[in-house]
Design a protein around this motif. Structure first.
Motif, PDB file in Angstrom:
ATOM      1  N   ALA A  57      24.490  69.348  10.297  1.00 39.27           N
ATOM      2  CA  ALA A  57      24.966  70.186  11.278  1.00 39.27           C
ATOM      3  C   ALA A  57      26.128  69.402  12.026  1.00 39.27           C
ATOM      4  O   ALA A  57      27.277  69.982  11.815  1.00 39.27           O
ATOM      5  N   LYS A  58      25.864  67.987  11.978  1.00 39.12           N
ATOM      6  CA  LYS A  58      26.979  67.116  12.584  1.00 39.12           C
ATOM      7  C   LYS A  58      28.382  67.157  11.541  1.00 39.12           C
ATOM      8  O   LYS A  58      29.438  67.252  12.000  1.00 39.12           O
ATOM      9  N   GLN A  59      27.994  67.113  10.382  1.00 38.20           N
ATOM     10  CA  GLN A  59      29.131  67.040   9.351  1.00 38.20           C
ATOM     11  C   GLN A  59      29.773  68.272   9.085  1.00 38.20           C
ATOM     12  O   GLN A  59      30.893  68.319   8.725  1.00 38.20           O
ATOM     13  N   HIS A  60      29.114  69.563   9.596  1.00 39.54           N
ATOM     14  CA  HIS A  60      29.669  70.724   9.161  1.00 39.54           C
ATOM     15  C   HIS A  60      30.097  71.323  10.440  1.00 39.54           C
ATOM     16  O   HIS A  60      30.344  72.353  10.412  1.00 39.54           O
ATOM     17  N   GLY A  61      30.034  70.741  11.638  1.00 39.86           N
ATOM     18  CA  GLY A  61      30.275  71.309  12.662  1.00 39.86           C
ATOM     19  C   GLY A  61      29.650  72.449  13.253  1.00 39.86           C
ATOM     20  O   GLY A  61      30.187  73.550  13.911  1.00 39.86           O
ATOM     21  N   LEU A  62      28.048  72.183  13.012  1.00 37.45           N
ATOM     22  CA  LEU A  62      27.244  73.420  13.352  1.00 37.45           C
ATOM     23  C   LEU A  62      26.251  72.722  14.497  1.00 37.45           C
ATOM     24  O   LEU A  62      26.491  71.607  14.626  1.00 37.45           O
ATOM     25  N   GLY A  72       9.926  82.412  22.680  1.00 37.26           N
ATOM     26  CA  GLY A  72      11.019  82.031  23.506  1.00 37.26           C
ATOM     27  C   GLY A  72      12.226  82.475  23.318  1.00 37.26           C
ATOM     28  O   GLY A  72      13.301  81.898  23.872  1.00 37.26           O
ATOM     29  N   ALA A  73      12.321  83.193  22.144  1.00 36.60           N
ATOM     30  CA  ALA A  73      13.634  83.391  21.710  1.00 36.60           C
ATOM     31  C   ALA A  73      14.681  83.997  22.601  1.00 36.60           C
ATOM     32  O   ALA A  73      14.259  84.942  23.404  1.00 36.60           O
ATOM     33  N   THR A  74      15.729  83.681  22.615  1.00 41.16           N
ATOM     34  CA  THR A  74      16.919  84.219  23.446  1.00 41.16           C
ATOM     35  C   THR A  74      18.203  84.578  22.427  1.00 41.16           C
ATOM     36  O   THR A  74      18.027  84.161  21.248  1.00 41.16           O
ATOM     37  N   ALA A  75      19.419  85.130  22.938  1.00 41.17           N
ATOM     38  CA  ALA A  75      20.350  85.141  22.018  1.00 41.17           C
ATOM     39  C   ALA A  75      21.092  84.112  21.859  1.00 41.17           C
ATOM     40  O   ALA A  75      22.200  84.007  21.023  1.00 41.17           O
ATOM     41  N   ALA A  76      20.633  82.897  22.428  1.00 42.45           N
ATOM     42  CA  ALA A  76      21.447  81.587  22.243  1.00 42.45           C
ATOM     43  C   ALA A  76      21.703  80.920  20.834  1.00 42.45           C
ATOM     44  O   ALA A  76      22.593  80.159  20.602  1.00 42.45           O
ATOM     45  N   LEU A  77      20.938  81.213  19.946  1.00 39.20           N
ATOM     46  CA  LEU A  77      20.829  80.321  18.595  1.00 39.20           C
ATOM     47  C   LEU A  77      21.896  80.958  17.592  1.00 39.20           C
ATOM     48  O   LEU A  77      21.938  80.626  16.572  1.00 39.20           O
ATOM     49  N   GLN A  78      22.942  81.998  17.903  1.00 40.30           N
ATOM     50  CA  GLN A  78      23.650  82.595  16.845  1.00 40.30           C
ATOM     51  C   GLN A  78      24.336  81.583  16.222  1.00 40.30           C
ATOM     52  O   GLN A  78      25.039  80.701  17.000  1.00 40.30           O
ATOM     53  N   GLY A  79      24.333  81.669  15.011  1.00 39.83           N
ATOM     54  CA  GLY A  79      25.372  80.585  14.247  1.00 39.83           C
ATOM     55  C   GLY A  79      24.767  79.340  14.039  1.00 39.83           C
ATOM     56  O   GLY A  79      25.246  78.427  13.491  1.00 39.83           O
ATOM     57  N   ALA A  80      23.539  78.934  14.661  1.00 35.06           N
ATOM     58  CA  ALA A  80      23.003  77.641  14.496  1.00 35.06           C
ATOM     59  C   ALA A  80      21.760  77.546  13.176  1.00 35.06           C
ATOM     60  O   ALA A  80      21.352  78.491  13.008  1.00 35.06           O
ATOM     61  N   ILE A  81      21.707  76.410  12.701  1.00 36.76           N
ATOM     62  CA  ILE A  81      20.759  76.205  11.948  1.00 36.76           C
ATOM     63  C   ILE A  81      19.364  76.359  12.531  1.00 36.76           C
ATOM     64  O   ILE A  81      19.213  75.591  13.727  1.00 36.76           O
TER      65      ILE A  81
END
Ligand code: FAD
Length: 449
Positions: A57-62, A72-81
């Motif tokens: 993630a660090k290397q790819h700006g993710l 506990g899911a929310t909308a916050a993880l969009q686009g994350a691994i």
């Protein structure tokens, strides 16, 4: 090959990507209403996979986030691994030291099963299906919290992978700042690969559910108010008003009915508990009463929470009090017996040790508010959302006198982070986050910002 596909070379665990045959299933959380869209899903096989995913993630700006069940899911993880941790299920119990070490895939039901024969317990909540780690990072409101406080404040050590990709074991001595933040600040400070929890000796748990017809809601809720006013810290009571749809996912006897219920958990003898519960049992004719000795491995039977994923909206509000006029306001707004999109009203009694700050507390701190109202409904289709939201807005309005405008991290759905923490706690969490993870490599369900 697009760059996210190279994640498959970096980790040992299965990687599922958008477009894969199982993607639509794999990307979902337990909380189905949060239609989450991560960049990839990784079924991590151990600490090495977590380190590799964070470095990727660090290397790819993710960003990287973790989920066990996704309650506990929310909308916050969009686009994350998204790291799925359900494969990491080790539990080690040191009975002598009264410490349990649990990996992030362990659910409360599994830990309770292992602890039941030992006479020791952690600080579990109502659902055996939530992960010990997800629940504890968010504070952890336990049945036993009036006696011991929030679960996060009883963590002994945390093993996590930092935003730099370093696996570390953090204690109060090794890194006080990070140890404070992770205990109640949520999952924004590292990917947790194990928690060490303090255990308590509790030889006897007595509890269950008392169910009444909804026409007696006022008398039953008033008896809840009377008993909670002077309840000892060994006793925890939750009052419910339920308006359950006639649907197969709803267990009997709740299906298709309005009911009022009081759930009780008492740490001690049956005779002492029965004396304390007498005013509730006398409030109205009982439809059923399951109160009895509860082995720890059957604790989740008390509230009988749903295990299968459900689409719905639920929100929690910390209340400044819950007296007879609050009962009247809630019942007038709920209007039991009449059709309503709001299906669940739950008032949890807090207070006791929840309200007493300790110098060793984590970011979860103490909760001064004596009650929590948790309410919401099911969403048979997304088109129903505005109807349910409007009905929930009316409940909020009716309870405005007691509504502190604050909520608890584990009961907060998509509420803004500003209402989850006192201002000073939030600024400390933000300062720690900015120092330790300036690029936001780790992302929780409630980013501190
Ligand atoms: C039916 C039901 C009953 C509940 N009862 C209670 C209760 O009695 N008391 C209470 O306090 N809460 C309760 N909750 C709320 C529950 O504790 C939260 O939803 C919590 O998030 C745990 O659910 P989970 O294990 O599925 O977590 P997930 O949704 O899988 O995780 C929640 C968040 O925790 C973080 N996280 C999870 N794992 C890691 C990790 N390994 N590393 C870093 N961060 C991580 C992430 O930010 C993640 O988004 C209940 C929820 C439900 C649905």
């Amino acid at each position: 090959m697009n760059s996210i596909a190279t994640l498959r070379d970096a980790v040992k665990g299965a990687v599922v990507l958008p477009g894969d045959a199982t993607w639509e299933q794999e990307r979902l959380a337990w909380h189905l209403t949060n239609d989450q869209h991560p960049a990839a899903v990784v079924h991590v096989t151990g600490v090495d996979d977590v380190v590799a995913a964070v470095n990727f993630a660090k290397q790819h700006g993710l960003s990287v986030t973790a989920q066990a069940r996704g309650h506990g899911a929310t909308a916050a993880l969009q686009g994350a691994i998204l790291l799925r941790t359900l494969g990491l299920t080790a539990i080690e119990v040191d009975e002598q030291a009264r410490i349990a070490r649990v990996e992030p895939g362990v659910r409360w039901g599994e830990l309770n099963e292992v602890l039941a024969p030992t006479g020791l317990t952690g600080l579990p909540g109502s659902s055996g299906d939530t992960s010990v780690v997800g629940y504890t990072l968010g504070g952890g409101l336990s049945w036993f919290g009036r006696k011991y406080g929030q679960a996060a404040n009883h963590v002994h050590a945390v093993e996590l992978v930092t935003a730099d990709g370093e696996p570390v074991r953090v204690t109060a001595e090794s890194d006080p700042e990070l140890f404070w933040a992770v205990r109640g600040g949520g999952g924004d400070f590292g990917i947790v690969t194990a928690l060490e929890l303090r255990l308590f000796a509790e030889p006897q748990i007595y509890g269950g559910r008392m169910t009444f017809a909804a026409e007696h809601a006022r008398e039953v809720f008033r008896s809840f108010v009377a008993v909670t006013k002077s309840a000892p810290e060994d006793l925890t009571l939750w009052a419910w008003l339920m308006n359950m749809p006639d649907a197969p996912m709803i267990p009997e006897p709740m299906r298709g009915r309005w009911l009022v219920m009081i759930d009780a958990v008492y740490l001690g003898s049956s005779s002492a508990a029965d004396a304390l519960l007498a005013p509730i049992r006398a409030a109205a004719p009982l439809l059923s009463d399951t109160v009895g000795t509860v082995p720890l491995n059957q604790l989740d039977g008390v509230a009988n929470e749903p295990v299968d994923p459900v689409p719905g909206l639920l929100q929690g509000t910390l209340l400044s009090g819950f007296d007879e006029s609050a009962v009247d306001a809630l019942i007038a707004a709920a209007n039991p017996g009449q059709p309503s999109p709001v299906a669940v009203f739950e008032v949890r009694h807090l207070g006791g040790a929840f309200a007493r700050p300790q110098p060793t507390d984590g970011a979860a701190g103490a909760l001064a508010e004596p009650y929590l109202l948790f309410f919401g409904g099911f969403l048979p289709s997304p088109a129903f959302t505005p109807i349910l939201e409007a009905a929930m807005g009316e409940i909020t309005e009716a309870m405005a006198t007691w509504d502190t405008q604050r909520t608890h991290l584990n009961m907060s759905s998509n509420k803004p982070v500003e209402v989850l923490f006192p201002t000073d706690v939030l600024s400390s969490l933000r300062a720690i986050k900015h120092r330790r993870d300036p690029n936001g490599v780790i992302r929780s369900n409630h980013p501190v910002g």
